[in-house]
Design a protein around this motif. Sequence first.
Motif, PDB file in Angstrom:
ATOM      1  N   UNK A 225       0.836  -1.195   0.000  1.00 32.31           N
ATOM      2  CA  UNK A 225       0.000   0.000   0.000  1.00 32.31           C
ATOM      3  C   UNK A 225       0.874   1.249   0.000  1.00 32.31           C
ATOM      4  N   UNK A 226       0.222   2.404  -0.190  1.00 33.14           N
ATOM      5  CA  UNK A 226       0.941   3.672  -0.243  1.00 33.14           C
ATOM      6  C   UNK A 226       1.708   3.940   1.047  1.00 33.14           C
ATOM      7  N   UNK A 227       1.088   3.647   2.181  1.00 29.31           N
ATOM      8  CA  UNK A 227       1.757   3.896   3.459  1.00 29.31           C
ATOM      9  C   UNK A 227       2.999   3.027   3.634  1.00 29.31           C
ATOM     10  N   UNK A 228       3.055   1.906   2.916  1.00 33.60           N
ATOM     11  CA  UNK A 228       4.199   1.007   3.034  1.00 33.60           C
ATOM     12  C   UNK A 228       5.436   1.523   2.308  1.00 33.60           C
ATOM     13  N   UNK A 229       5.265   2.420   1.368  1.00 26.41           N
ATOM     14  CA  UNK A 229       6.399   2.852   0.560  1.00 26.41           C
ATOM     15  C   UNK A 229       6.893   4.251   0.954  1.00 26.41           C
ATOM     16  N   UNK A 230       6.245   4.882   1.937  1.00 26.56           N
ATOM     17  CA  UNK A 230       6.632   6.219   2.360  1.00 26.56           C
ATOM     18  C   UNK A 230       7.531   6.156   3.590  1.00 26.56           C
ATOM     19  N   UNK A 231       8.505   7.045   3.637  1.00 26.89           N
ATOM     20  CA  UNK A 231       9.411   7.103   4.778  1.00 26.89           C
ATOM     21  C   UNK A 231       9.587   8.528   5.277  1.00 26.89           C
TER      22      UNK A 231
END
Length: 241
Positions: A225-231
């Motif tokens: 998901x999108x939240x998984x790829x943001x840091x």
Amino acid sequence: MKSLIFSALLLFIPLYTFAGGVIDEIDSLSLNDSLAYFTSSSQPNIYKEKGHESAYDRRVHYFRKYWAALIPTQVVVQNAGNMGLFSIGLGWDYGKHRQWETHVLWGYIPKYDSTRGKLTMTLKENYIPWSIYLGKGWGFEPFETGLYINTVYGHEFWRSQPQRYPDKYYNALSTKFRVNVFFGQRVTKVIPNNHRMFVKSITAFYEISTCDLYIRSMFTDNDVKLKDILGLSLGLKFQLL
């Protein structure tokens, strides 16, 4: 001799007073000093030459101007952001309102479960559309964005796909270089002139970023998901000039 010294002092006092006034006008402690940082990098030129300017004068002026542009104006410290545990580097700001920045950073990745730690290098370009002056030397930059390319030094990372992978398995991607995009916000404190020693201002910022490999994973794997790829990345910028 005494009369000569007395005459020299009488001449020195008005010259000193005039020079002090000029210096104060260039680098004052007034509100305009803080506003100039957030609105424009240009300062009023008090020393306007009168008369004809020769071709030699113009050539020397441009020569000095472009060489001076190579002097770094910033020091940046940042953690995470796919650059390593921490990074440090130099930066340059330019544009009519200092809305563009270029940073070169070197970072470090601890060894964790690998056999050794690794060094990274990042080339980063920032764009800050506008700044808001809050008063008393404080400023807020509600939006910044940009992209950066970073690499990890080491034989474990490759530029082109090794033969051990299926054909075009990592097409147009490598483990040697990562292309990252980000957005964030910043808060700046301008240091008053009478308290400056090494820096003109200090900026604290945060950035939300991702890279090309993570974006590819989100589109090829439905479980990502999108939240998984943001840091999240935090940093400080010290304005030198």
